[in-house]
Design a protein around this motif. Sequence first.
Motif, PDB file in Angstrom:
ATOM      1  N   PRO A 131      -8.327  31.116  -5.763  1.00 47.04           N
ATOM      2  CA  PRO A 131      -6.916  30.837  -6.075  1.00 47.04           C
ATOM      3  C   PRO A 131      -6.349  29.766  -5.149  1.00 47.04           C
ATOM      4  CG  PRO A 131      -7.308  33.197  -5.857  1.00 47.04           C
ATOM      5  CD  PRO A 131      -8.532  32.506  -5.349  1.00 47.04           C
ATOM      6  N   ILE A 132      -5.343  29.063  -5.624  1.00 43.89           N
ATOM      7  CA  ILE A 132      -4.655  28.068  -4.803  1.00 43.89           C
ATOM      8  C   ILE A 132      -3.164  28.413  -4.780  1.00 43.89           C
ATOM      9  CG2 ILE A 132      -6.300  26.172  -4.983  1.00 43.89           C
ATOM     10  CD1 ILE A 132      -4.811  25.112  -7.380  1.00 43.89           C
ATOM     11  N   TYR A 133      -2.532  28.117  -3.645  1.00 43.16           N
ATOM     12  CA  TYR A 133      -1.166  28.587  -3.415  1.00 43.16           C
ATOM     13  C   TYR A 133      -0.248  27.444  -2.967  1.00 43.16           C
ATOM     14  CZ  TYR A 133      -3.336  33.227  -3.357  1.00 43.16           C
ATOM     15  OH  TYR A 133      -4.031  34.362  -3.687  1.00 43.16           O
ATOM     16  N   LYS A 134       1.019  27.565  -3.344  1.00 45.43           N
ATOM     17  CA  LYS A 134       2.063  26.635  -2.867  1.00 45.43           C
ATOM     18  C   LYS A 134       3.233  27.466  -2.353  1.00 45.43           C
ATOM     19  CE  LYS A 134       4.459  22.932  -2.066  1.00 45.43           C
ATOM     20  NZ  LYS A 134       5.179  23.490  -0.919  1.00 45.43           N
TER      21      LYS A 134
ATOM     22  N   GLU B  33      -5.859  26.140  -1.007  1.00 46.31           N
ATOM     23  CA  GLU B  33      -6.565  27.402  -0.800  1.00 46.31           C
ATOM     24  C   GLU B  33      -6.102  28.024   0.513  1.00 46.31           C
ATOM     25  OE1 GLU B  33     -10.795  27.011  -0.948  1.00 46.31           O
ATOM     26  OE2 GLU B  33     -10.761  25.695  -2.710  1.00 46.31           O
ATOM     27  N   LEU B  34      -5.935  29.335   0.530  1.00 44.71           N
ATOM     28  CA  LEU B  34      -5.452  29.995   1.746  1.00 44.71           C
ATOM     29  C   LEU B  34      -6.383  29.769   2.928  1.00 44.71           C
ATOM     30  CD1 LEU B  34      -3.972  33.428   0.603  1.00 44.71           C
ATOM     31  CD2 LEU B  34      -2.811  31.255   1.018  1.00 44.71           C
ATOM     32  N   SER B  35      -7.685  29.723   2.670  1.00 40.72           N
ATOM     33  CA  SER B  35      -8.644  29.520   3.763  1.00 40.72           C
ATOM     34  C   SER B  35      -8.515  28.130   4.376  1.00 40.72           C
ATOM     35  CB  SER B  35     -10.072  29.728   3.259  1.00 40.72           C
ATOM     36  OG  SER B  35     -10.385  28.775   2.243  1.00 40.72           O
TER      37      SER B  35
ATOM     38  N   ARG C  13     -12.378  19.668 -22.367  1.00 40.45           N
ATOM     39  CA  ARG C  13     -11.176  20.439 -22.086  1.00 40.45           C
ATOM     40  C   ARG C  13     -11.460  21.936 -22.110  1.00 40.45           C
ATOM     41  NH1 ARG C  13      -7.809  17.641 -24.996  1.00 40.45           N
ATOM     42  NH2 ARG C  13      -7.676  18.944 -26.845  1.00 40.45           N
ATOM     43  N   LEU C  14     -12.290  22.366 -23.028  1.00 37.59           N
ATOM     44  CA  LEU C  14     -12.631  23.791 -23.129  1.00 37.59           C
ATOM     45  C   LEU C  14     -13.393  24.275 -21.908  1.00 37.59           C
ATOM     46  CD1 LEU C  14     -13.681  24.056 -26.903  1.00 37.59           C
ATOM     47  CD2 LEU C  14     -11.644  25.046 -25.829  1.00 37.59           C
ATOM     48  N   ASN C  15     -14.107  23.368 -21.250  1.00 34.73           N
ATOM     49  CA  ASN C  15     -14.905  23.749 -20.090  1.00 34.73           C
ATOM     50  C   ASN C  15     -14.185  23.522 -18.757  1.00 34.73           C
ATOM     51  OD1 ASN C  15     -17.922  24.525 -20.792  1.00 34.73           O
ATOM     52  ND2 ASN C  15     -17.261  22.978 -22.288  1.00 34.73           N
ATOM     53  N   GLN C  16     -12.960  22.998 -18.831  1.00 30.01           N
ATOM     54  CA  GLN C  16     -12.180  22.827 -17.616  1.00 30.01           C
ATOM     55  C   GLN C  16     -11.659  24.187 -17.154  1.00 30.01           C
ATOM     56  OE1 GLN C  16      -9.200  19.943 -18.733  1.00 30.01           O
ATOM     57  NE2 GLN C  16     -10.318  18.255 -17.765  1.00 30.01           N
ATOM     58  N   PRO C  17     -11.514  24.382 -15.839  1.00 27.12           N
ATOM     59  CA  PRO C  17     -10.996  25.662 -15.333  1.00 27.12           C
ATOM     60  C   PRO C  17      -9.619  25.979 -15.910  1.00 27.12           C
ATOM     61  CG  PRO C  17     -11.839  24.314 -13.541  1.00 27.12           C
ATOM     62  CD  PRO C  17     -11.820  23.435 -14.760  1.00 27.12           C
ATOM     63  N   ASN C  18      -9.441  27.201 -16.318  1.00 24.55           N
ATOM     64  CA  ASN C  18      -8.167  27.644 -16.866  1.00 24.55           C
ATOM     65  C   ASN C  18      -7.438  28.473 -15.803  1.00 24.55           C
ATOM     66  OD1 ASN C  18      -6.106  28.292 -18.702  1.00 24.55           O
ATOM     67  ND2 ASN C  18      -7.118  30.220 -19.212  1.00 24.55           N
ATOM     68  N   TYR C  19      -6.296  27.970 -15.351  1.00 27.01           N
ATOM     69  CA  TYR C  19      -5.538  28.668 -14.311  1.00 27.01           C
ATOM     70  C   TYR C  19      -4.313  29.345 -14.904  1.00 27.01           C
ATOM     71  CZ  TYR C  19      -8.228  26.519 -10.523  1.00 27.01           C
ATOM     72  OH  TYR C  19      -9.233  26.141  -9.662  1.00 27.01           O
ATOM     73  N   GLU C  20      -4.007  30.524 -14.370  1.00 27.22           N
ATOM     74  CA  GLU C  20      -2.821  31.273 -14.764  1.00 27.22           C
ATOM     75  C   GLU C  20      -1.853  31.287 -13.590  1.00 27.22           C
ATOM     76  OE1 GLU C  20      -2.247  35.395 -17.123  1.00 27.22           O
ATOM     77  OE2 GLU C  20      -3.132  35.613 -15.130  1.00 27.22           O
TER      78      GLU C  20
ATOM     79  N   ASN D 173       6.687  37.285  12.898  1.00 28.41           N
ATOM     80  CA  ASN D 173       6.272  37.091  11.507  1.00 28.41           C
ATOM     81  C   ASN D 173       7.321  36.337  10.708  1.00 28.41           C
ATOM     82  OD1 ASN D 173       3.747  38.971  11.276  1.00 28.41           O
ATOM     83  ND2 ASN D 173       5.294  40.195  12.329  1.00 28.41           N
ATOM     84  N   VAL D 174       6.846  35.649   9.682  1.00 27.55           N
ATOM     85  CA  VAL D 174       7.707  34.939   8.735  1.00 27.55           C
ATOM     86  C   VAL D 174       7.273  35.332   7.329  1.00 27.55           C
ATOM     87  CG1 VAL D 174       8.352  32.686   7.800  1.00 27.55           C
ATOM     88  CG2 VAL D 174       8.080  32.976  10.279  1.00 27.55           C
ATOM     89  N   ALA D 175       8.209  35.801   6.511  1.00 26.40           N
ATOM     90  CA  ALA D 175       7.896  36.120   5.120  1.00 26.40           C
ATOM     91  C   ALA D 175       7.922  34.837   4.290  1.00 26.40           C
ATOM     92  CB  ALA D 175       8.903  37.119   4.569  1.00 26.40           C
ATOM     93  N   VAL D 176       6.991  34.716   3.352  1.00 32.40           N
ATOM     94  CA  VAL D 176       6.922  33.525   2.504  1.00 32.40           C
ATOM     95  C   VAL D 176       6.747  33.942   1.041  1.00 32.40           C
ATOM     96  CG1 VAL D 176       5.904  32.130   4.337  1.00 32.40           C
ATOM     97  CG2 VAL D 176       4.406  33.276   2.726  1.00 32.40           C
ATOM     98  N   ASN D 177       7.138  33.050   0.146  1.00 30.99           N
ATOM     99  CA  ASN D 177       6.847  33.270  -1.270  1.00 30.99           C
ATOM    100  C   ASN D 177       6.701  31.935  -1.975  1.00 30.99           C
ATOM    101  OD1 ASN D 177       9.474  32.427  -2.563  1.00 30.99           O
ATOM    102  ND2 ASN D 177      10.252  34.084  -1.282  1.00 30.99           N
ATOM    103  N   GLY D 178       6.124  31.963  -3.145  1.00 32.44           N
ATOM    104  CA  GLY D 178       5.901  30.731  -3.891  1.00 32.44           C
ATOM    105  C   GLY D 178       5.086  30.988  -5.133  1.00 32.44           C
ATOM    106  N   LEU D 179       4.314  29.984  -5.521  1.00 26.53           N
ATOM    107  CA  LEU D 179       3.503  30.058  -6.731  1.00 26.53           C
ATOM    108  C   LEU D 179       2.013  30.047  -6.386  1.00 26.53           C
ATOM    109  CD1 LEU D 179       5.297  27.576  -9.171  1.00 26.53           C
ATOM    110  CD2 LEU D 179       5.390  30.074  -9.201  1.00 26.53           C
ATOM    111  N   ALA D 180       1.252  30.732  -7.215  1.00 26.63           N
ATOM    112  CA  ALA D 180      -0.208  30.713  -7.080  1.00 26.63           C
ATOM    113  C   ALA D 180      -0.809  30.351  -8.427  1.00 26.63           C
ATOM    114  CB  ALA D 180      -0.723  32.076  -6.633  1.00 26.63           C
ATOM    115  N   GLN D 181      -1.948  29.673  -8.399  1.00 28.56           N
ATOM    116  CA  GLN D 181      -2.721  29.421  -9.613  1.00 28.56           C
ATOM    117  C   GLN D 181      -4.021  30.214  -9.495  1.00 28.56           C
ATOM    118  OE1 GLN D 181      -2.792  25.385 -11.391  1.00 28.56           O
ATOM    119  NE2 GLN D 181      -1.620  24.730  -9.603  1.00 28.56           N
TER     120      GLN D 181
END
Length: 292
Positions: free
Chosen positions: A141-144, A14-16, A96-103, A119-127
């Motif tokens: 959301p969670i980020y990598k 999480e970003l926080s 399984r139906l009640n588990q969080p669904n991440y995109e 500053n540093v620019a970054v990129n990656g994946l988020a769920q």
Amino acid sequence: MNSQLWKSISDFVELSKYPKLPCPFCHEVELTIDENSVQSRALSKNYEKSAPSRHFQSVKNKLSQEISEQKNTIKEMYDENKLLGVLLGAGLVFTRLNQPNYEFHKFIAFMSCQSCGDNVAVNGLAQIHNKTRQDQVQLVPIYKIEHFSTPIPLFKIDSSVPTKIQLELLGAFSYFHIDTNSSANKLRRAIEHFCRELNGGNAKLAHQIQKLKKTYPLEADLLDTLRLVGNEGTHSDGVDEDDLLTAFRIFEEVLTIFKKQEILNEMKLNQKVLTDKFDKKMLTDENVVSTQ
């Protein structure tokens, strides 16, 4: 090197809760995510067909493995007791139906240093949590981060370290966040340059390390193990973050050779000053004695 810091961001976060990182410019541990700069877009189906990152693959493979294990459990239970098998299957489907669904999303953002202001620019994946029902709570959301536009040193590289080694190490640090095997390969290249700096020549790495044992036996022994890590990353795919962090910590200590050499060269100059001063005095005293 703070291994725990780098372990804490080896997966989605999480970003926080994202920790402060060392600034590549002023080296203070004051680099933080600017949450207002974050932009993301959902991944297309074409992403899976191209060359998805290992973090994407890891999540997908884990989910696929869990489903496969659940199916096997249901089958085994059904073979023993059909009713229990049906009940277990229904329970697992409900769970399984009640588990969080991440995109999955691709994201870009900036990190800012609270010390120097750069500053540093970054990129990656988020769920991003995708609510499937109105009564569900929207999850954070969670980020990598997979790429830093200016590589973040996992440990501070002293200025006494030759430039070619520094550049390969920065490459190893950069790949650490997205491709551990390429990171190990870059570490191996850094070790090759290390040996050339001290030995000269372009012999195979194993021979270079063997030659180094004559003057630096302990360091050479450590490098021989790091060579194996580099070989694994180059020819196979068995290197993970923990392996790399251990290897980096070892190499960080081995690199102190260059600082020691710098200090000793400085001491040689000081030695010359003292030698010239007191040797001349000794010669003068000897001349005085001989004339008496």
